[in-house]
Write an enzyme that holds these catalytic residues in place. Structure first.
Site, PDB file in Angstrom:
ATOM      1  N   LYS A 101      27.618 -50.594 -51.313  1.00  0.00           N
ATOM      2  CA  LYS A 101      28.346 -51.503 -52.189  1.00  0.00           C
ATOM      3  C   LYS A 101      28.366 -52.866 -51.556  1.00  0.00           C
ATOM      4  O   LYS A 101      28.293 -52.993 -50.330  1.00  0.00           O
ATOM      5  CB  LYS A 101      29.790 -51.010 -52.379  1.00  0.00           C
ATOM      6  CG  LYS A 101      30.407 -51.459 -53.673  1.00  0.00           C
ATOM      7  CD  LYS A 101      29.846 -50.637 -54.822  1.00  0.00           C
ATOM      8  CE  LYS A 101      30.599 -50.783 -56.100  1.00  0.00           C
ATOM      9  NZ  LYS A 101      30.350 -49.646 -56.983  1.00  0.00           N
TER      10      LYS A 101
HETATM   11  N1  GLU Z   1      28.521 -50.409 -59.888  1.00  0.00           N
HETATM   12  C1  GLU Z   1      28.221 -49.182 -60.556  1.00  0.00           C
HETATM   13  C2  GLU Z   1      28.978 -48.021 -59.955  1.00  0.00           C
HETATM   14  O1  GLU Z   1      30.032 -48.188 -59.379  1.00  0.00           O
HETATM   15  C3  GLU Z   1      26.726 -48.940 -60.664  1.00  0.00           C
HETATM   16  C4  GLU Z   1      25.958 -48.962 -59.389  1.00  0.00           C
HETATM   17  C5  GLU Z   1      24.449 -48.898 -59.599  1.00  0.00           C
HETATM   18  O2  GLU Z   1      24.005 -48.877 -60.733  1.00  0.00           O
HETATM   19  O3  GLU Z   1      23.755 -48.893 -58.589  1.00  0.00           O
HETATM   20  O4  GLU Z   1      28.602 -46.882 -60.075  1.00  0.00           O
END
Ligand code: GLU
Length: 411
Positions: A101
């Site tokens: 993240k």
């Molecule tokens: N931000 C989204 C999540 O928390 C998607 C992450 C992604 O598509 O890599 O799952």
């Protein structure tokens, strides 16, 4: 938030009897980057120092994957928690990724388009060494969108010397993004609500829903729930909550938001606070905004049959115990919002192969993978007598632990 992620993990690890050495390896992120960098405002003389983060939790499963969040409260603990949840989410979905993240501590709503672009390009350069199509693939999260992904892709590609579409997902379709990616998290959540409704014998045509958050996830979930005939009785965004027990007219609400930018002043409804809204009597409550919303303070007053988590980390561990005791079924975040990363995976696969699927194919595969994960989780929950969150965590942790053992330790 990092405490919550760790404690959820430790609880699941205890129940599944996870080896202590493995437990300690999985408890902390493998790689963490914290940067501070300048963000020049449109007023040429103003330069703000902002903090940026990128955390990779586990490198065992393949490249790492996870969104980038722009929010004024983002911090290293939050990003680390979100990275850990990405690991379990990807493993639960059988995607070949570890969790990551990123975040920038800034309120994007206060930036002009050119400021947002400069911030994004500089942040991309700051994390350049960490990301890459075989290393770590960012995507949208709270406060970021397809345009931000396009700027990241462009900045990365300029450094490499040719277009690298597969370095991010959630791009605009013209750059190799998938048509169904933007609505995928909301769509996935609704597929799972349909499976849960069958399990709980809940008729969605005669059910009511309350949705907290009217961003990408909340809005798409609302649209699709309304299409299924469910009455949406309350909604909220950062400015206000709105309620109409007879059911909101979603088309009118969306039109109002498109014209004014928020839910404030919506016709044919009453205003309600976010806190009151969570306690409204309904069949389905969908937290699709921020973390830490259902806590030991309000869990005893939550008045629904099903909580379907679109947001990451909306429910604390203490609240989970109260909800379980009260027989409220929880579709946990790592399953509930996994549609987003699943379609991100489809996008990455298609970019890598330079081959595009149809929207129908994308949605069919998404449906199959989510219902498969749902039933694996439900079966484990029934078999092992644990709640759905713990069952989903154990599904994910199990797979990562198995991969770690198979790879062994160097040297
Ligand atoms: N931000 C989204 C999540 O928390 C998607 C992450 C992604 O598509 O890599 O799952």
């Amino acid at each position: 938030m990092f405490n919550l992620a760790q404690n959820q993990f430790l609880q699941a690890a205890e129940i599944m009897g996870l080896d202590e050495n493995l437990r300690d390896r999985l408890l902390f992120p493998q790689r963490t980057l914290l940067v501070s960098f300048p963000c020049r405002r449109d007023e040429y003389s103003e330069v703000e120092t902002v903090f940026g983060y990128r955390v990779q939790h586990i490198l065992t499963m393949g490249p790492t994957k996870g969104g980038i969040r722009y929010h004024e409260d983002v911090n290293l603990g939050e990003v680390s928690a979100l990275a850990m949840w990405m690991t379990w989410k990807c493993a639960l979905m059988h995607l070949p990724f570890g969790g990551a993240k990123g975040g920038v501590r800034i309120d994007p709503s206060k930036l002009s388009r050119s400021e947002l672009q400069r911030l994004t390009r500089r942040y991309t350069l700051e994390i350049f060494d960490m990301i890459g199509p075989d290393k770590d693939i960012p995507a949208p999260d709270m406060g970021t969108n397809a345009q931000v992904m396009a700027w990241i892709m462009d900045t990365y590609s300029l450094q490499i010397g040719h277009a690298v579409a597969e370095v991010v997902t959630g791009k605009p379709p013209v750059l190799g993004g998938l048509e169904g990616r933007e609505e995928a998290t909301g769509r996935g959540l609704v597929y799972l609500i349909q499976e849960t409704a069958d399990h709980l014998q809940l008729d969605l045509k005669h059910s009511s829903a309350v949705i907290q958050g009217f961003g990408n996830v909340g809005r798409n979930a609302a649209k699709l729930m309304a299409q299924l005939g469910t009455r949406i009785i309350a909604l909220s965004d950062v400015t206000t909550g709105i309620v109409n027990r007879k059911g909101l007219n979603l088309t009118a609400v969306i039109e109002h938001v498109e014209n004014t930018g928020s839910l404030k002043g919506c016709p044919d409804c009453d205003e309600i606070s976010n806190a009151e809204m969570l306690e409204l009597e309904c069949d389905i409550l969908i937290p699709a905004a921020l973390q830490n919303q259902i806590t030991e303070d309000n869990a005893a007053r939550i008045n629904c049959r099903l909580i379907a988590e679109g947001a990451n980390g909306p429910t604390t561990l203490e609240a989970d115990a109260i909800l379980a005791e009260r027989g409220i079924f929880v579709l946990p975040d790592i399953l509930g919002n996994a549609g987003g990363v699943t379609v991100s995976y489809f996008e990455w696969v298609q970019n890598t192969q330079e081959f595009a699927w149809t929207l129908e194919e994308t949605n069919n595969r998404l449906h199959k993978m989510l219902t498969d994960a749902f039933h694996r989780t439900l079966q484990r929950s029934v078999r092992e007598g644990v709640n759905m969150r713990t069952a989903a965590l154990i599904e994910g942790i199990h797979r990562v632990a198995e991969a770690k053992l198979a790879r062994g330790i160097f040297p």
